[in-house]
Design a protein around this motif. Sequence first.
Motif, short mmCIF file in Angstrom:
data_model
loop_
_atom_site.label_atom_id
_atom_site.label_comp_id
_atom_site.label_asym_id
_atom_site.label_seq_id
_atom_site.Cartn_x
_atom_site.Cartn_y
_atom_site.Cartn_z
N ASN A 36 61.03 38.09 163.84
CA ASN A 36 60.41 36.77 163.72
C ASN A 36 59.81 36.34 165.06
N ALA A 40 55.93 35.64 165.99
CA ALA A 40 55.51 34.35 166.53
C ALA A 40 54.73 34.52 167.84
N ASP A 61 63.04 32.85 172.03
CA ASP A 61 61.72 33.39 172.34
C ASP A 61 60.81 32.30 172.87
N ILE A 66 58.08 26.35 165.55
CA ILE A 66 57.88 25.94 164.16
C ILE A 66 57.64 24.43 164.15
N ALA A 74 61.51 26.80 156.51
CA ALA A 74 61.76 28.13 157.06
C ALA A 74 63.05 28.74 156.54
N ALA A 79 60.00 31.34 151.59
CA ALA A 79 59.11 30.45 152.32
C ALA A 79 58.67 31.21 153.55
N THR A 80 57.37 31.39 153.68
CA THR A 80 56.86 32.17 154.81
C THR A 80 55.51 31.64 155.24
N SER A 81 55.19 31.81 156.52
CA SER A 81 53.86 31.42 156.98
C SER A 81 52.97 32.65 157.07
N LYS A 82 53.50 33.81 156.67
CA LYS A 82 52.78 35.04 156.98
C LYS A 82 51.87 35.57 155.88
N GLY A 96 57.48 40.33 159.21
CA GLY A 96 58.03 39.59 158.06
C GLY A 96 56.94 39.29 157.07
N PHE A 97 57.31 39.03 155.85
CA PHE A 97 56.37 38.54 154.83
C PHE A 97 57.14 38.12 153.59
N ARG A 98 58.43 38.52 153.52
CA ARG A 98 59.17 38.23 152.30
C ARG A 98 59.73 36.81 152.30
N GLY A 99 59.80 36.22 153.50
CA GLY A 99 60.26 34.84 153.59
C GLY A 99 61.68 34.66 153.14
N ALA A 101 64.53 36.20 155.08
CA ALA A 101 65.54 36.51 156.07
C ALA A 101 66.36 35.28 156.47
N LEU A 102 65.68 34.24 156.90
CA LEU A 102 66.43 33.07 157.36
C LEU A 102 67.26 32.47 156.22
N THR A 147 61.31 29.25 170.16
CA THR A 147 62.37 29.09 169.17
C THR A 147 63.64 29.79 169.61
P1 ADP Z 1 59.37 35.98 157.04
O1 ADP Z 1 59.54 36.46 158.44
O2 ADP Z 1 59.42 37.09 156.04
O3 ADP Z 1 58.19 35.09 156.86
P2 ADP Z 1 61.80 34.52 157.55
O4 ADP Z 1 62.82 33.97 156.63
O5 ADP Z 1 62.23 35.53 158.52
O6 ADP Z 1 60.63 35.08 156.66
O7 ADP Z 1 61.12 33.33 158.31
C1 ADP Z 1 60.54 32.25 157.58
C2 ADP Z 1 59.45 31.56 158.37
O8 ADP Z 1 60.03 30.86 159.48
C3 ADP Z 1 58.45 32.49 158.99
O9 ADP Z 1 57.40 32.81 158.09
C4 ADP Z 1 57.94 31.68 160.17
O10 ADP Z 1 56.94 30.82 159.79
C5 ADP Z 1 59.14 30.85 160.56
N1 ADP Z 1 59.87 31.42 161.73
C6 ADP Z 1 61.03 32.10 161.70
N2 ADP Z 1 61.42 32.46 162.94
C7 ADP Z 1 60.46 32.01 163.78
C8 ADP Z 1 60.27 32.09 165.21
N3 ADP Z 1 61.15 32.71 166.02
N4 ADP Z 1 59.17 31.52 165.73
C9 ADP Z 1 58.25 30.89 164.92
N5 ADP Z 1 58.39 30.82 163.58
C10 ADP Z 1 59.47 31.35 163.01
#
Ligand code: ADP
Length: 601
Positions: A36, A40, A61, A66, A74, A79-82, A96-99, A101-102, A147
């Motif tokens: 992540n 970013a 990092d 965010i 997040a 939920a993903t921004s990717k 990432g792309f599956r949204g 992990a967190l 973050t």
């Molecule tokens: P993914 O990486 O598959 O999109 P995650 O669950 O890992 O899904 O993260 C969800 C969203 O949280 C990311 O798409 C991103 O927008 C935001 N995010 C997570 N970690 C960070 C980070 N270290 N810096 C900026 N944005 C983050």
Amino acid sequence: MNNGRIKVLPDDVKNRISAGEVVEGPSSVIKELVENSLDAGADRIDVHVLQSGMKKIMVSDNGCGIMRDDVALAVMDHATSKISDVHDIEGIDTYGFRGEALACIAAVSDLTVLTRHVSEATGTRLFSSASLPGKTEISDYAGPVGTTVIVENLFYTVPARKKFLKAPQTELRYGRQVLLNAAQASPGVSFTFNTDQKRRQNLPAADSLEERLRQIYGNETSDSCIFEELTDLQAGICGMLSKPDFLLPSRRMQQLFINGRPVDYRYLSFLLSRAYEAVAPRGKYPAAVLFLTIDPSLVDVNIHPAKREVKLFDSRYVDSLILHLAEKVLNRSHNINEKYIHPVTAPEMSDDTMEVQEKPDQTLTVSSEYSSSQKASSPVSFRKTEDQGTLFRTSGSPAPVRELRDLYINMTSQRDWSVLGQLFKTYILAEKGDELYIIDFHAAHERFLYDELRQRGIPREKQELLFPVMAELSMDDCSLVTENLELFSEIGFDMDLFSDNTITIRSVPAVLGKVDEKAFLSEAVDCIREDRRSDRIYDSIAATAACHSANRAGDLLTDMEAELLTEKVFSGKHELRCPHGRPFVHIIKKTDLEKIFKRKL
Ligand code: ADP
Ligand code: MG
């Protein structure tokens, strides 16, 4: 439980189930968080772990951060921004792309996110606890852009998962490996890895991949390899590969990255063995750390939740890139002369060494291969000795002393075999009944020394070195050594850490005698990496000790030694394989020869 009624599971249950796929242990948390941070756009990433990550993992990092309005999203599932639509899945250029992990991590731990987006003046703090699913606390955070994600008490709500974890040191090693992999994929990013043992690994931003590999693998290994690259229309490949004389006892330094992801590519070891066929004897492997960059639409990374596997749409194309790169390296190290060319070994024999190959034309291949590959070293000449009617090699070695000779003539009269001579300074030829025995005497000697060592009991004393030896290891090996100093000391290695890449060896297991300490250390490191028990480690130390003190191919044996070795072969008391598993006896039957010479059909 199954009452036959179907219902859609609530989100917290869903997340806990998928958490099992994404979050296998602390190292997968580190992997997701570091990825992540890279997504970013961070160029500085610091990782802290307490108790191998079970107590706490913190990844900070200096990426884009965010936005306050997105923080709660997040940690929500999917939920993903990717990516935003199905087409994006076709060409993913982020980790990432599956949204998920967190969301998965939040489902099995206490999660804190401290973040500030570049466009916002105040940062945001989010806290969520696995014991209160779906509830998040949001407040202000006064910190720099970037973050920090803190994961505490991993799996405390799912104690069953803890049972599947490896020993803490193993988990820690996996965690470090994750970081080292990320560091190789992103050389321009600076990384630190901090553990509660106050050990800190520091990888300052590197100007090139080559420099990053040097930081990680050390100067000695890097100097023994060549950095090379190849570009093609659809892909590029680069990496560090062994020079022809740098071969390792295992495949552990073979890794392929595809678009920055370390993948388990099944054919890699096969391709490398093929490329290094002419220079690598059996049981020796080249190092190859390779980075393939390929149009994202030509790989599918979406076949494994942890993305360890990828699907290549044209694996033959990738294979040919790997082979070409290896070829380029071998050509460039124009040392590829006689010195490095290993004699072609006899074709693969059946597993049971004592079994004779049935097919006559195969036997023919054996003999023709021997003669063609060995042309350079002329076979030893034979002469007839009158007393026994047996052929013996001519050699400058002194005749055995009188009493011994008597003893040995006595032995001869009772036995049903005889030594014919030595061939290519490598094999003893012996005859028994209707069979010709070809004995690889170095490997045989190894087996007998090994059996003797094990029979007498492998001495567990240490041998202090007069002058401590400095050994340069990879960062990973160095940490493995420092984290297992006690275990190493138990088997005889007393060592100190000198720098991130260097270990001082003060003592070695006494059984090793006068041999290359560094080679043994790397053997022992491999054993410990594989979590072998200390008696097993002693076995491999004994095997290596035997190997190093046994006669090397290229030294002729005295007649006496040849006789004694052959005697042992026929004694039936020893396994006819060297301690590393290589067979050392091959039999050709009289009938096989008759078929070759068409005496009988
Ligand atoms: P993914 O990486 O598959 O999109 P995650 O669950 O890992 O899904 O993260 C969800 C969203 O949280 C990311 O798409 C991103 O927008 C935001 N995010 C997570 N970690 C960070 C980070 N270290 N810096 C900026 N944005 C983050
Ligand atoms: Mg992610």
